[in-house]
Design an enzyme around this catalytic site. Structure first.
Site, PDB file in Angstrom:
ATOM      1  CB  SER A   1      -0.886   0.002   1.256  1.00 26.79           C
ATOM      2  OG  SER A   1      -1.530   1.244   1.445  1.00 26.79           O
TER       3      SER A   1
ATOM      4  CE1 TYR B   1      -4.760  -2.047   4.971  1.00 24.55           C
ATOM      5  CE2 TYR B   1      -3.347  -0.217   4.324  1.00 24.55           C
ATOM      6  CZ  TYR B   1      -4.206  -1.249   3.985  1.00 24.55           C
ATOM      7  OH  TYR B   1      -4.497  -1.482   2.664  1.00 24.55           O
TER       8      TYR B   1
END
Length: 275
Positions: free
Chosen positions: A143, A156
């Protein structure tokens, strides 16, 4: 290292294929003539996704946290595949919104087991077949949050940084072979990841509901899953080791390089202006 081989006509494996980027990837690769093996924990979504595919498809309900199940899936794919394995897309992922102070360890563990351990399980399950044929690509989804740290996304970010480090180390181990490893860094993509995330309360203390937070994410997400799938597919065909998805991904990557300790000042300013 040998020249990259195009994916057209080769078997592709996609986890997290019931929705979002995974579903769009499966659809695109199937249309390009790839037999596609798709997996997800969401059985109804997986059935819908398989109905979109035009060529050979293998569908498997799968929890990527279960290493034994992922290994069994790899064996099933090996027995089914009507063409050599071209790429394995370890794409399944979930999200959490929480401060570090307010985080629940069980939520963090849930995310890490899927977003990082699930990637490791996929690599370990399929890598032997790729090495044996001396071709193909491992494609792991990180990401932009694997490039910079973002408040209220500690779990995350930790998992996506781990995916990045793991994949880059793997890439070095594969030097001199015909097997490649690529890391995908999507920016804001219009998927349901924010709506399906675990939120106990607004981590910023602004009193927003889960739906309001998801709507804010949708408002700033600029890339469609279909566009993301096209970028990833082309990146793999070109043999790229790092695939940035969306204009915001290029911006974040540049900020991380040019202002490694002050990038978030700029990011926060941009977010305030968009609001």
């Amino acid at each position: 290292m040998s020249r990259p081989e195009a994916l057209v006509g080769r078997t592709a494996v996609v986890t997290g294929a019931a929705s979002g980027i995974g579903r769009a990837l499966a659809r695109r690769l199937s249309a390009a003539g790839c037999p596609v093996a798709i997996a997800d924990v969401d059985e109804p979504g997986l059935k819908e996704a398989s109905a979109d595919l035009t060529g050979p498809v293998l569908r498997q309900v799968l929890d990527v946290r279960d290493a034994a199940a992922v290994t069994a899936f790899a064996q099933t794919v090996s027995e089914w595949a009507p063409a050599p394995l071209g790429a394995v897309f370890n794409n399944a992922g979930v999200a959490i919104g929480s401060s570090v102070l307010g985080a629940l360890p069980a939520d963090d563990d849930w995310l890490h087991e899927i977003n990082f351990r699930g990637v490791v399980n996929g690599v370990r399950a399929f890598l032997p077949a790729l090495v044996a044929q001396d071709s193909g690509t491992i494609v792991n989804t990180s990401s932009v949050y694997g490039l910079i740290g973002v408040p209220y996304q500690s779990a995350y970010c930790a998992a996506k940084f781990a995916v990045r480090g793991f994949t880059e180390a793997l890439r070095q181990e594969l030097r001199g072979t015909g097997v490649r490893a690529a890391t995908v860094h999507p920016g804001g993509v219009k998927t349901n990841i924010a709506r399906n995330a675990r939120f106990r309360a607004d981590p910023e203390g602004r009193g927003r509901t889960h739906e309001q937070i998801a709507a804010e994410f949708d408002a700033i997400a600029r890339t469609t899953p279909e566009r993301a799938a096209a970028i990833i597919h082309k990146g793999v065909d070109r043999g790229k080791a790092r695939i940035l998805v969306g204009p915001d991904a290029y911006l974040v990557d540049a900020l991380a390089r040019l202002a490694p300790t002050r990038y978030y000042d700029i990011v926060a300013s941009l977010r305030r202006s968009r609001r």
